[in-house]
Motif scaffolding. Structure first.
Motif, PDB file in Angstrom:
ATOM      1  N   ALA A  90     105.090 -57.269  83.385  1.00 18.17           N
ATOM      2  CA  ALA A  90     104.566 -55.924  83.648  1.00 18.17           C
ATOM      3  C   ALA A  90     104.886 -55.483  85.072  1.00 18.17           C
ATOM      4  O   ALA A  90     105.242 -54.323  85.314  1.00 18.17           O
ATOM      5  CB  ALA A  90     103.058 -55.886  83.406  1.00 18.17           C
ATOM      6  N   ASP A  92     102.680 -43.935  82.281  1.00 19.53           N
ATOM      7  CA  ASP A  92     103.748 -44.926  82.205  1.00 19.53           C
ATOM      8  C   ASP A  92     103.198 -46.342  82.329  1.00 19.53           C
ATOM      9  O   ASP A  92     103.704 -47.279  81.697  1.00 19.53           O
ATOM     10  CB  ASP A  92     104.788 -44.673  83.307  1.00 19.53           C
ATOM     11  CG  ASP A  92     105.576 -43.393  83.064  1.00 19.53           C
ATOM     12  OD1 ASP A  92     105.408 -42.787  81.989  1.00 19.53           O
ATOM     13  OD2 ASP A  92     106.338 -42.989  83.967  1.00 19.53           O
ATOM     14  N   VAL A  99     104.871 -52.915  75.674  1.00 24.52           N
ATOM     15  CA  VAL A  99     105.732 -54.047  76.037  1.00 24.52           C
ATOM     16  C   VAL A  99     104.924 -55.307  76.357  1.00 24.52           C
ATOM     17  O   VAL A  99     105.112 -56.361  75.733  1.00 24.52           O
ATOM     18  CB  VAL A  99     106.633 -53.692  77.252  1.00 24.52           C
ATOM     19  CG1 VAL A  99     107.525 -54.886  77.597  1.00 24.52           C
ATOM     20  CG2 VAL A  99     107.468 -52.461  76.967  1.00 24.52           C
ATOM     21  N   TYR A 100     104.014 -55.185  77.309  1.00 24.39           N
ATOM     22  CA  TYR A 100     103.381 -56.388  77.859  1.00 24.39           C
ATOM     23  C   TYR A 100     102.484 -57.105  76.850  1.00 24.39           C
ATOM     24  O   TYR A 100     102.654 -58.312  76.601  1.00 24.39           O
ATOM     25  CB  TYR A 100     102.585 -56.024  79.111  1.00 24.39           C
ATOM     26  CG  TYR A 100     102.125 -57.225  79.906  1.00 24.39           C
ATOM     27  CD1 TYR A 100     103.057 -58.044  80.540  1.00 24.39           C
ATOM     28  CD2 TYR A 100     100.779 -57.530  80.032  1.00 24.39           C
ATOM     29  CE1 TYR A 100     102.648 -59.138  81.278  1.00 24.39           C
ATOM     30  CE2 TYR A 100     100.363 -58.628  80.777  1.00 24.39           C
ATOM     31  CZ  TYR A 100     101.303 -59.425  81.398  1.00 24.39           C
ATOM     32  OH  TYR A 100     100.902 -60.515  82.123  1.00 24.39           O
ATOM     33  N   LEU A 150     108.573 -54.567  85.336  1.00 24.82           N
ATOM     34  CA  LEU A 150     108.833 -53.237  84.774  1.00 24.82           C
ATOM     35  C   LEU A 150     108.336 -52.139  85.711  1.00 24.82           C
ATOM     36  O   LEU A 150     108.988 -51.086  85.842  1.00 24.82           O
ATOM     37  CB  LEU A 150     108.154 -53.109  83.414  1.00 24.82           C
ATOM     38  CG  LEU A 150     108.735 -53.986  82.301  1.00 24.82           C
ATOM     39  CD1 LEU A 150     107.895 -53.867  81.040  1.00 24.82           C
ATOM     40  CD2 LEU A 150     110.186 -53.617  82.020  1.00 24.82           C
ATOM     41  N   LEU A 151     107.215 -52.367  86.366  1.00 22.53           N
ATOM     42  CA  LEU A 151     106.714 -51.378  87.322  1.00 22.53           C
ATOM     43  C   LEU A 151     107.685 -51.224  88.484  1.00 22.53           C
ATOM     44  O   LEU A 151     108.014 -50.105  88.900  1.00 22.53           O
ATOM     45  CB  LEU A 151     105.333 -51.806  87.829  1.00 22.53           C
ATOM     46  CG  LEU A 151     104.699 -50.920  88.904  1.00 22.53           C
ATOM     47  CD1 LEU A 151     104.528 -49.488  88.405  1.00 22.53           C
ATOM     48  CD2 LEU A 151     103.355 -51.504  89.344  1.00 22.53           C
ATOM     49  N   GLU A 210     101.854 -47.232  79.000  1.00 20.33           N
ATOM     50  CA  GLU A 210     102.951 -47.519  78.076  1.00 20.33           C
ATOM     51  C   GLU A 210     103.514 -48.914  78.314  1.00 20.33           C
ATOM     52  O   GLU A 210     103.807 -49.645  77.353  1.00 20.33           O
ATOM     53  CB  GLU A 210     104.051 -46.470  78.234  1.00 20.33           C
ATOM     54  CG  GLU A 210     105.151 -46.592  77.203  1.00 20.33           C
ATOM     55  CD  GLU A 210     106.144 -45.448  77.299  1.00 20.33           C
ATOM     56  OE1 GLU A 210     107.043 -45.529  78.166  1.00 20.33           O
ATOM     57  OE2 GLU A 210     106.002 -44.487  76.536  1.00 20.33           O
ATOM     58  N   ILE A 211     103.672 -49.300  79.581  1.00 19.44           N
ATOM     59  CA  ILE A 211     104.162 -50.647  79.896  1.00 19.44           C
ATOM     60  C   ILE A 211     103.242 -51.701  79.295  1.00 19.44           C
ATOM     61  O   ILE A 211     103.700 -52.692  78.702  1.00 19.44           O
ATOM     62  CB  ILE A 211     104.266 -50.831  81.430  1.00 19.44           C
ATOM     63  CG1 ILE A 211     105.463 -50.051  81.990  1.00 19.44           C
ATOM     64  CG2 ILE A 211     104.394 -52.316  81.795  1.00 19.44           C
ATOM     65  CD1 ILE A 211     105.514 -50.014  83.505  1.00 19.44           C
ATOM     66  N   GLU A 236     110.621 -49.127  87.757  1.00 23.63           N
ATOM     67  CA  GLU A 236     110.365 -47.686  87.842  1.00 23.63           C
ATOM     68  C   GLU A 236     110.585 -47.178  89.262  1.00 23.63           C
ATOM     69  O   GLU A 236     111.151 -46.098  89.471  1.00 23.63           O
ATOM     70  CB  GLU A 236     108.931 -47.391  87.392  1.00 23.63           C
ATOM     71  CG  GLU A 236     108.649 -47.671  85.938  1.00 23.63           C
ATOM     72  CD  GLU A 236     109.366 -46.694  85.022  1.00 23.63           C
ATOM     73  OE1 GLU A 236     109.226 -45.480  85.231  1.00 23.63           O
ATOM     74  OE2 GLU A 236     110.070 -47.160  84.104  1.00 23.63           O
TER      75      GLU A 236
END
Length: 204
Positions: free
Chosen positions: A162, A182, A190-191, A165-166, A185-186, A169
């Motif tokens: 996570a 967002d 995904v996580y 992914l942050l 959503e992550i 961004e």
């Protein structure tokens, strides 16, 4: 500081003195940023001399990186809301807000300041890549104990996805803070599916 205080500080050795120097360097970074960090000021604040600092860190950049690592570790603590989703969202939101904080300004100054020293830059990037993996392992470990995730989820590369992914961004979109939608959503798309799927047996 009194003469007695100077003598007392001078008698410190090893880990005690190193910790005092790092605390002083963290305070200097917090007050003045990397641009204002000097060995003289850190020595005065720590109640020691510059030689004691140079024996541990060869230059200002090395000290700055070490101090930032201490600062980042102290600032990030694992939330404990009682639920995995809420814990992860709270952690991501703290980090996201922090990217517009004084700590983020310190980081940007350090990245610029150590750009011509590959070893220090690699150390700083390693600290960023670690992302406080221990914090994420704690959060996910609690979820495993509650039955919200399988034990197989407890892997440093997995639990920090996570965060990765942050950061992506920030890099790809040039943002200093990411919209909260967002972050949700992550976590949701995904996580959590990744963590919960780690215990599933692969098909033939």
């Amino acid at each position: 500081m009194s003469t007695d205080g100077v003598r007392a500080a001078g008698r410190r050795r090893g880990a005690e003195l190193e910790s005092a120097i790092l605390r002083a360097a963290v305070a200097e970074l917090s007050e003045s940023g990397y641009a204002g960090l000097t060995m003289d000021r850190v020595a005065r604040r720590a109640g020691t001399n510059k030689n004691a600092i140079y024996r541990r860190w060869p230059n200002r950049a090395a000290l700055g990186v070490a101090a930032y690592r201490r600062l980042a570790t102290d600032k990030l603590s694992p939330p404990d809301t009682g639920g995995l989703r809420e814990d992860v969202l709270m952690l991501l939101r703290r980090i996201n807000c922090g990217m517009a904080s004084p700590q983020a300004e310190i980081l940007r100054g350090l990245l610029a300041g150590v750009g011509d020293e590959p070893e220090l830059l690699a150390e700083l990037h390693a600290a960023l890549a670690d992302g406080g993996a221990g914090v994420w392992l704690t959060v996910v470990g609690r979820a495993v104990a509650r039955g919200e995730a399988p034990p197989e989820a407890l892997h440093p590369r997995v639990v920090t996805v996570a965060l990765t992914l942050l950061r992506n961004e920030y890099v790809t979109r040039g943002l200093t803070t990411v919209p909260d939608a967002d972050l949700v959503e992550i976590v949701d798309e995904v996580y959590l599916p990744l963590l919960r799927g780690r215990g599933l047996t692969p098909g033939p």
